[in-house]
Write a protein that holds these residues in place. Structure first.
Motif, PDB file in Angstrom:
ATOM      1  N   MET A 166       4.295   5.610  21.962  1.00  0.00           N
ATOM      2  CA  MET A 166       5.297   5.185  20.990  1.00  0.00           C
ATOM      3  C   MET A 166       4.749   4.157  20.007  1.00  0.00           C
ATOM      4  O   MET A 166       5.070   4.169  18.824  1.00  0.00           O
ATOM      5  N   THR A 167       3.931   3.233  20.507  1.00  0.00           N
ATOM      6  CA  THR A 167       3.447   2.169  19.620  1.00  0.00           C
ATOM      7  C   THR A 167       2.222   2.580  18.824  1.00  0.00           C
ATOM      8  O   THR A 167       1.936   1.985  17.783  1.00  0.00           O
ATOM      9  N   ASP A 168       1.476   3.589  19.295  1.00  0.00           N
ATOM     10  CA  ASP A 168       0.271   4.007  18.583  1.00  0.00           C
ATOM     11  C   ASP A 168       0.545   5.026  17.480  1.00  0.00           C
ATOM     12  O   ASP A 168      -0.371   5.466  16.807  1.00  0.00           O
ATOM     13  N   ARG A 169       1.786   5.413  17.313  1.00  0.00           N
ATOM     14  CA  ARG A 169       2.098   6.420  16.305  1.00  0.00           C
ATOM     15  C   ARG A 169       1.987   5.821  14.905  1.00  0.00           C
ATOM     16  O   ARG A 169       2.085   4.592  14.751  1.00  0.00           O
ATOM     17  N   PRO A 170       1.791   6.650  13.852  1.00  0.00           N
ATOM     18  CA  PRO A 170       1.825   6.123  12.485  1.00  0.00           C
ATOM     19  C   PRO A 170       3.181   5.472  12.193  1.00  0.00           C
ATOM     20  O   PRO A 170       4.222   5.997  12.589  1.00  0.00           O
ATOM     21  N   SER A 171       3.156   4.335  11.527  1.00  0.00           N
ATOM     22  CA  SER A 171       4.387   3.619  11.182  1.00  0.00           C
ATOM     23  C   SER A 171       4.470   3.436   9.673  1.00  0.00           C
ATOM     24  O   SER A 171       3.450   3.403   8.982  1.00  0.00           O
ATOM     25  N   HIS A 172       5.683   3.316   9.194  1.00  0.00           N
ATOM     26  CA  HIS A 172       5.897   3.115   7.756  1.00  0.00           C
ATOM     27  C   HIS A 172       6.500   1.730   7.525  1.00  0.00           C
ATOM     28  O   HIS A 172       7.436   1.335   8.234  1.00  0.00           O
ATOM     29  N   TYR A 173       5.956   1.015   6.540  1.00  0.00           N
ATOM     30  CA  TYR A 173       6.448  -0.312   6.196  1.00  0.00           C
ATOM     31  C   TYR A 173       6.809  -0.359   4.720  1.00  0.00           C
ATOM     32  O   TYR A 173       6.167   0.290   3.885  1.00  0.00           O
ATOM     33  N   VAL A 174       7.829  -1.142   4.420  1.00  0.00           N
ATOM     34  CA  VAL A 174       8.207  -1.428   3.037  1.00  0.00           C
ATOM     35  C   VAL A 174       7.738  -2.842   2.724  1.00  0.00           C
ATOM     36  O   VAL A 174       8.028  -3.781   3.472  1.00  0.00           O
ATOM     37  N   VAL A 175       6.979  -2.965   1.634  1.00  0.00           N
ATOM     38  CA  VAL A 175       6.444  -4.267   1.228  1.00  0.00           C
ATOM     39  C   VAL A 175       6.919  -4.568  -0.201  1.00  0.00           C
ATOM     40  O   VAL A 175       6.808  -3.719  -1.086  1.00  0.00           O
ATOM     41  N   ARG A 176       7.451  -5.782  -0.395  1.00  0.00           N
ATOM     42  CA  ARG A 176       7.802  -6.252  -1.741  1.00  0.00           C
ATOM     43  C   ARG A 176       7.039  -7.540  -2.007  1.00  0.00           C
ATOM     44  O   ARG A 176       6.917  -8.390  -1.112  1.00  0.00           O
ATOM     45  N   SER A 177       6.526  -7.664  -3.230  1.00  0.00           N
ATOM     46  CA  SER A 177       5.688  -8.820  -3.559  1.00  0.00           C
ATOM     47  C   SER A 177       5.870  -9.205  -5.021  1.00  0.00           C
ATOM     48  O   SER A 177       6.619  -8.559  -5.758  1.00  0.00           O
ATOM     49  N   THR A 178       5.134 -10.243  -5.418  1.00  0.00           N
ATOM     50  CA  THR A 178       5.190 -10.675  -6.825  1.00  0.00           C
ATOM     51  C   THR A 178       4.402  -9.750  -7.743  1.00  0.00           C
ATOM     52  O   THR A 178       4.568  -9.806  -8.964  1.00  0.00           O
ATOM     53  N   ASP A 179       3.530  -8.904  -7.183  1.00  0.00           N
ATOM     54  CA  ASP A 179       2.775  -7.947  -7.994  1.00  0.00           C
ATOM     55  C   ASP A 179       2.498  -6.708  -7.135  1.00  0.00           C
ATOM     56  O   ASP A 179       1.426  -6.555  -6.549  1.00  0.00           O
ATOM     57  N   ASP A 180       3.504  -5.820  -7.061  1.00  0.00           N
ATOM     58  CA  ASP A 180       3.402  -4.648  -6.187  1.00  0.00           C
ATOM     59  C   ASP A 180       2.237  -3.737  -6.571  1.00  0.00           C
ATOM     60  O   ASP A 180       1.546  -3.197  -5.702  1.00  0.00           O
ATOM     61  N   ARG A 181       2.025  -3.565  -7.866  1.00  0.00           N
ATOM     62  CA  ARG A 181       0.980  -2.634  -8.296  1.00  0.00           C
ATOM     63  C   ARG A 181      -0.408  -3.118  -7.846  1.00  0.00           C
ATOM     64  O   ARG A 181      -1.207  -2.357  -7.307  1.00  0.00           O
ATOM     65  N   ALA A 182      -0.672  -4.400  -8.029  1.00  0.00           N
ATOM     66  CA  ALA A 182      -1.981  -4.937  -7.640  1.00  0.00           C
ATOM     67  C   ALA A 182      -2.150  -4.927  -6.117  1.00  0.00           C
ATOM     68  O   ALA A 182      -3.235  -4.625  -5.606  1.00  0.00           O
ATOM     69  N   LEU A 183      -1.076  -5.232  -5.398  1.00  0.00           N
ATOM     70  CA  LEU A 183      -1.164  -5.249  -3.936  1.00  0.00           C
ATOM     71  C   LEU A 183      -1.352  -3.831  -3.399  1.00  0.00           C
ATOM     72  O   LEU A 183      -2.140  -3.616  -2.469  1.00  0.00           O
ATOM     73  N   ALA A 184      -0.683  -2.845  -3.996  1.00  0.00           N
ATOM     74  CA  ALA A 184      -0.837  -1.454  -3.574  1.00  0.00           C
ATOM     75  C   ALA A 184      -2.280  -0.999  -3.772  1.00  0.00           C
ATOM     76  O   ALA A 184      -2.866  -0.334  -2.904  1.00  0.00           O
ATOM     77  N   ALA A 185      -2.873  -1.382  -4.897  1.00  0.00           N
ATOM     78  CA  ALA A 185      -4.266  -1.013  -5.165  1.00  0.00           C
ATOM     79  C   ALA A 185      -5.202  -1.643  -4.144  1.00  0.00           C
ATOM     80  O   ALA A 185      -6.158  -1.015  -3.676  1.00  0.00           O
ATOM     81  N   ALA A 186      -4.911  -2.896  -3.769  1.00  0.00           N
ATOM     82  CA  ALA A 186      -5.754  -3.583  -2.793  1.00  0.00           C
ATOM     83  C   ALA A 186      -5.636  -2.969  -1.399  1.00  0.00           C
ATOM     84  O   ALA A 186      -6.600  -2.968  -0.621  1.00  0.00           O
ATOM     85  N   LEU A 187      -4.458  -2.445  -1.087  1.00  0.00           N
ATOM     86  CA  LEU A 187      -4.238  -1.862   0.242  1.00  0.00           C
ATOM     87  C   LEU A 187      -4.913  -0.508   0.407  1.00  0.00           C
ATOM     88  O   LEU A 187      -5.239  -0.101   1.529  1.00  0.00           O
TER      89      LEU A 187
END
Length: 308
Positions: A222-243
């Motif tokens: 159960m814990t090793d399965r792929p998980s989905h997270y929602v992230v909000r930040s001051t610069d979503d586009r830059a953080l998405a690129a970094a991830l």
């Protein structure tokens, strides 16, 4: 006394609705938890095991005997249904003794007294069941199921609506019965409930057998399965690129989530992700405003197990 309960490619359908789909499993001595979300088919499986329902295909066996329409097999089975006692005007003693008499026990009164004592209900035995608490009613049903001393005990959601103190008493009773060598199976949709007393866990989802193992194995699945997270930040586009391309991150998407824009991240290694995210944000001068799982419901966990 027979104690191994075996299901071989068992299915049960009602018209076009498939309630149980090709389930095979063996339940042996000790306490086994039947885990699954509401509507997964747990009650139907228990009714099939107890001989209350005929399989549409496949077979349920107790030892080397088929269960369906086998009186001898019924003598080795005890069932505690989820539904409330229908005869609440009876006293606890009358209710349990009626079960003893239906089983044609040679000394129904003595068997009744023994079963009531086993579930610690002797003092309240001569009160009407309508005056019992939820936990006491569960114990009255348990005494009725135990009166003929079956080797196999089946319980459908026995902890539903029971207060914490009564829940612990019931758990202690089931643990004790498993230690005596009885085969005890109980259903639940709560993982932590199953964790506390079950030696073995069988997971069912949408009528299918999804996983089997001890608690540690099921928890890892159960814990090793792929998980989905929602992230909000001051610069979503830059953080998405970094991830993107980070170890443990399978995919990153920018888009509307709920009431606003956010990043949706699919993670295969939660530890790597939670370690990397704050470091990436700090080095880029970005503030993370929200981090929340988007798929942590029990149903999503079970669905993943079925699809694996």
């Amino acid at each position: 006394m027979m104690t191994d309960l075996t299901l071989s490619e068992v299915s049960r359908w009602y018209g076009n609705v498939v309630a149980v789909n090709d389930v095979s499993m063996t339940i042996g001595p000790g306490v086994t938890g039947l885990l699954g979300p509401n509507g997964a088919g747990k009650s139907t499986l228990i009714a099939l095991m107890a001989g209350f329902l005929a399989p549409s295909s496949g077979e349920v066996r107790l030892g080397d005997q088929r269960v369906w329409r086998n009186v001898q097999a019924y003598r080795d089975l005890g069932l505690v249904p989820e539904r409330e006692v229908s005869f609440a005007y009876l006293t606890g003693r009358q209710f349990v003794q009626a079960s003893a008499e239906l089983h044609k026990l040679p000394d129904a009164r003595a068997a009744t007294a023994r079963a009531l004592a086993e579930v610690d209900l002797t003092e309240a035995a001569d009160r009407a069941i309508s005056t019992y608490s939820k936990g006491m009613r569960q114990r009255a049903k348990l005494a009725s199921a135990l009166v003929h001393e079956p080797g196999v005990l089946l319980l459908d959601e026995p902890f539903n609506g029971v207060d914490p103190r009564q829940r612990m008493r019931l758990m202690d009773l089931l643990t004790s019965m498993g230690e005596q060598g009885r085969t005890v199976l109980f259903s639940s949709h709560i993982l932590e409930e199953v964790e506390q007393i079950a030696r073995q866990i069988e997971v069912v989802v949408a009528g299918r057998h999804a996983a089997s193992g001890d608690f540690g194995a099921i928890r890892r699945l159960m814990t090793d399965r792929p998980s989905h997270y929602v992230v909000r930040s001051t610069d979503d586009r830059a953080l998405a690129a970094a991830l993107m391309g980070q170890p443990g991150v399978r995919s990153v998407a920018l888009g509307r989530v709920g009431s606003g824009e956010a990043i949706t991240v699919e993670v295969t290694d939660m530890g790597e992700f939670t370690h990397a995210l704050p470091q990436l944000a700090r080095s880029a001068g970005i503030t993370v405003r929200e981090l929340a799982p988007s798929d942590e419901s029990l149903e999503s966990v079970f669905t993943y197990l079925v699809q694996s």
